[in-house]
Design an enzyme around this catalytic site. Structure first.
Site, PDB file in Angstrom:
ATOM      1  N   GLY A 210       0.776  -1.247   0.000  1.00  0.00           N
ATOM      2  CA  GLY A 210       0.000   0.000   0.000  1.00  0.00           C
ATOM      3  C   GLY A 210       0.801   1.288   0.000  1.00  0.00           C
ATOM      4  O   GLY A 210       0.838   2.005  -1.004  1.00  0.00           O
ATOM      5  N   ASP A 287      -6.703   9.981   7.646  1.00  0.00           N
ATOM      6  CA  ASP A 287      -5.240   9.861   7.548  1.00  0.00           C
ATOM      7  C   ASP A 287      -4.531  11.137   7.095  1.00  0.00           C
ATOM      8  O   ASP A 287      -3.429  11.396   7.539  1.00  0.00           O
ATOM      9  CB  ASP A 287      -4.888   8.713   6.579  1.00  0.00           C
ATOM     10  CG  ASP A 287      -3.447   8.260   6.704  1.00  0.00           C
ATOM     11  OD1 ASP A 287      -2.932   8.199   7.830  1.00  0.00           O
ATOM     12  OD2 ASP A 287      -2.820   7.957   5.667  1.00  0.00           O
ATOM     13  N   ARG A 379      -4.470  -5.056   6.422  1.00  0.00           N
ATOM     14  CA  ARG A 379      -5.260  -3.845   6.157  1.00  0.00           C
ATOM     15  C   ARG A 379      -6.622  -4.132   5.558  1.00  0.00           C
ATOM     16  O   ARG A 379      -6.847  -5.197   4.984  1.00  0.00           O
ATOM     17  CB  ARG A 379      -4.488  -2.974   5.151  1.00  0.00           C
ATOM     18  CG  ARG A 379      -3.115  -2.522   5.602  1.00  0.00           C
ATOM     19  CD  ARG A 379      -3.201  -1.309   6.468  1.00  0.00           C
ATOM     20  NE  ARG A 379      -1.917  -0.884   6.981  1.00  0.00           N
ATOM     21  CZ  ARG A 379      -1.635   0.379   7.289  1.00  0.00           C
ATOM     22  NH1 ARG A 379      -2.510   1.333   7.115  1.00  0.00           N
ATOM     23  NH2 ARG A 379      -0.472   0.696   7.804  1.00  0.00           N
ATOM     24  N   GLY A 504     -13.840   4.857  22.583  1.00  0.00           N
ATOM     25  CA  GLY A 504     -14.962   5.797  22.646  1.00  0.00           C
ATOM     26  C   GLY A 504     -14.843   6.781  23.803  1.00  0.00           C
ATOM     27  O   GLY A 504     -15.344   7.915  23.740  1.00  0.00           O
TER      28      GLY A 504
HETATM   29  C1  OXD Z   1       0.510   4.743   7.709  1.00  0.00           C
HETATM   30  C2  OXD Z   1      -0.739   4.489   6.965  1.00  0.00           C
HETATM   31  O1  OXD Z   1       1.398   3.882   7.737  1.00  0.00           O
HETATM   32  O2  OXD Z   1      -1.644   5.314   7.056  1.00  0.00           O
HETATM   33  O3  OXD Z   1       0.600   5.826   8.308  1.00  0.00           O
HETATM   34  O4  OXD Z   1      -0.820   3.476   6.257  1.00  0.00           O
HETATM   35 MN    MN Z   2      -1.024   7.141   7.975  1.00  0.00          MN
END
Ligand code: OXD
Ligand code: MN
Length: 606
Positions: A210, A287, A379, A504
């Protein structure tokens, strides 16, 4: 739209001559059997998915239990970002700075050219045009990734606004990020992830993982975009964006930076505790945030992405109910374990592992083996809209106004549950000195403290000292700056257990921030920042002894002196570009800890 390489020029669907020329140039170099321009349609998705299943790239999961879901098993040597093989190739080494690997652009282009020559023979080159940010937004940018991986194409389709819409947005312009991704033979010795910010160019070879291969994400939206942000006067940050909606219906937006695998996705789609009737968290992004100063002098943020590439292990109904629901359909899983009935499983799912489980490499898993069934960095790739907490504002071309910025890390000691900065410089200091214990998201040892300023250590595409200076400079442009906080959900007590329940319950901390923003909480000044007075944290319904609250909020001068010592060492490593303003602030805090200067509350104008 399938076209062969030599027919490419005539039938390409773009009016951008620069794009056509570049695609032809790369095809001439890599020599694929075919060039496929992706249009992003449903029909195309179906066709690519069927091809990926036929080729063994995807395994179809139980379609009754998880409609539209597939599993990908990556090469076992290709399971995480490889920072040691990631390079920033600026003409001058100083521009990459001491925290990036640097290599000479001319030499690196030559080397990569050699590796790419004929590298797609017998394969297809996919042209993946994509937009980062809401369609039509002035904050958005176009990128094009050329890749020989169908897995990458299908993930890019989820993670970005991909296809014809991007070509439409590009029009006849030559202004787009160029990304070349070539799988090669996945030999780690021939793996390189190279960034050329001066050319708005990325070349990644030898990895299908990724963060190394979905070039839109870390490579473009952070490393390259941080440079664009520096040059154009905005911020590209490793931050989630959430909306906090009060029972009265007022929404306050917060951006938060945490290093990889510190619960960003969980916080971005948090489910408030039962006692918080009427409160709601909505997700703009999990992110990355691109932030610009708006006409009103506030900081406005967009999430450039269109999906989530989240860490699976540890995701459960308790830690993130919204995520558990959103991965029930139309999701690509990577390196999770598979149950005998074609479902998925991972550690920390809070469901016992069924008999006959296959581990992430497809081998029969035995509990006694002591090995993880799912890879710790396994993931899920899921469309943003699958999330029931998804905020429609994520599509707003204006973005959302940010009222608070949070810096957080995974710290067993020293850093209290929450700490507010007294002004912008102090906030930048907090971000610059952020540290975290390492996790499985990057290759390397786990559990070691490393300084990870603004969670950007692996993602800042230029000199870290200049990046701090850019943050300091931004203050001049932001008339109404957001408040800056630091949080630590991971502090441990003397017994070695986490003090704060997290997940939470972090809502209680967000609420205090809101109370600070709206002038309803006074806080308690300490030499290192403002912490909540114990009575100000809404702990209603939470079974937490008062001593634990006190421990979670404690500021221990001895620990902080050591912390500032270590921060000084880090600043030294940054070298001559390290802004004096931040060094001076460190001194001022130290003086205050030593009782040589009064504790500051809030500076005029923050
Ligand atoms: C990271 C991700 O490693 O978002 O930060 O995949
Ligand atoms: Mn990240």
């Amino acid at each position: 739209m399938e076209v062969t390489a030599n027919r490419n020029e005539k039938s390409s669907p773009t009016s951008s001559r620069a794009l056509r020329d570049w695609v032809n140039e790369v095809a001439a170099l890599t020599k694929p059997d075919a060039v496929v321009w992706c249009d992003g349609s449903e029909a195309e998705k179906k066709r690519f998915t069927a091809q990926a299943v036929d080729a063994g790239i995807l395994i179809e999961l139980n379609q009754k239990k998880r409609p539209g879901c597939y599993l990908h098993r990556s090469d076992p040597n290709d399971v995480a970002r490889t920072e040691q093989l990631t390079f920033v190739c600026t003409p001058n080494k100083i521009d990459a700075g001491p925290t990036n690997n640097w290599s000479d652009p001319t030499e690196t282009y030559a080397k990569l050219h050699g590796m790419l020559d004929g590298s797609m023979r017998g394969r297809t080159m996919y042209v993946v045009p994509y937009v980062m940010g809401p369609l039509g937004s002035p904050l958005s940018k176009v990128g094009v990734e050329l890749t020989d991986s169908l897995y990458v194409v299908l993930n890019m389709r989820i993670m970005t606004r991909m296809g014809q819409a991007a070509l439409d947005q590009l029009g006849d312009s030559a202004d787009f990020n160029r990304g070349i991704h070539c799988t090669l033979d996945l030999n780690p010795d021939r793996r390189l992830i190279c960034h050329f910010p001066q050319d708005n160019m990325i070349i990644s070879v030898g990895s299908g993982y990724g963060g190394n291969a979905l070039l839109s994400k870390k490579c473009f939206a952070l490393r390259i975009a941080s440079v664009l942000g520096r040059d154009e006067g905005w911020l590209a940050e490793h931050m989630l964006i959430l909306g906090l909606q009060s029972p009265e219906g007022e929404t306050t937006y917060i951006a938060a930076a945490f290093p990889s695998a510190c619960g960003k996705t969980n916080l971005a789609m948090l489910t408030p505790p039962a006692e918080f009737q009427g409160w709601k968290v909505t997700t703009v992004g999990d992110d990355i945030a691109w932030m610009r100063v708006g006409p009103d002098g506030r900081l406005w943020a967009v999430n450039p992405e269109n999906g989530y590439f989240g860490v699976a292990p540890g995701t459960s109904a308790k830690s993130n109910l919204n995520a558990m629901k959103m991965v029930e359909h139309d999701t690509i899983f990577t390196n999770v374990a598979m149950t005998p009935d074609g479902d998925v499983w991972w550690e920390g799912m809070d469901v016992p592992p069924p008999d006959g489980l296959l581990d992430w490499q497809g081998r029969r898993w035995k509990k006694e083996s002591g090995e993880k069934a799912a890879h710790p960095n396994s993931r899920f790739t899921t469309p943003m809209r699958n999330n029931s907490a998804w905020s429609p504002q994520a599509d707003d071309p204006r973005g959302v106004p940010i009222s608070a910025v949070i810096f957080g890390g995974r710290r067993a000691s020293t850093v209290p549950l929450v700490l507010e900065s007294i002004d912008w410089t102090h906030g930048v200091f907090m971000g610059a000195t952020m540290g975290s214990e390492t996790t499985a998201a990057a290759a390397g040892a786990v559990g070691v403290l490393r300084r990870d300023p603004m969670a950007m250590l692996p993602f800042c595409g230029y000199n870290m000292g200049d990046y701090f200076a850019h943050w300091l400079k931004m203050r001049g442009a932001i008339k109404n700056p957001p408040r800056i906080f630091m949080v630590n959900w991971f502090r441990k007590g003397a017994d070695g257990n986490f003090i704060w329940p997290g997940y939470g319950e972090n809502m209680r901390v967000l609420k205090w921030m809101l109370d600070r923003i709206h002038g309803r909480a006074k806080g308690r000044a300490t030499p290192v920042g403002i912490v909540p007075d114990e009575t100000e944290l809404d702990l209603n319904g939470l079974d937490l002894p008062q001593s634990a609250t006190r421990e979670a909020l404690a500021v221990n001068p001895a620990e902080w002196k050591a912390e500032l010592e270590s921060a000084a060492e880090f600043f030294e490593k940054i070298g001559p570009t390290m802004p004096k303003e931040l060094k001076d602030r460190r001194q001022a805090i130290l003086k205050s800890l030593n009782g040589e200067a009064p504790t500051q509350r809030v500076a005029a104008g923050r």
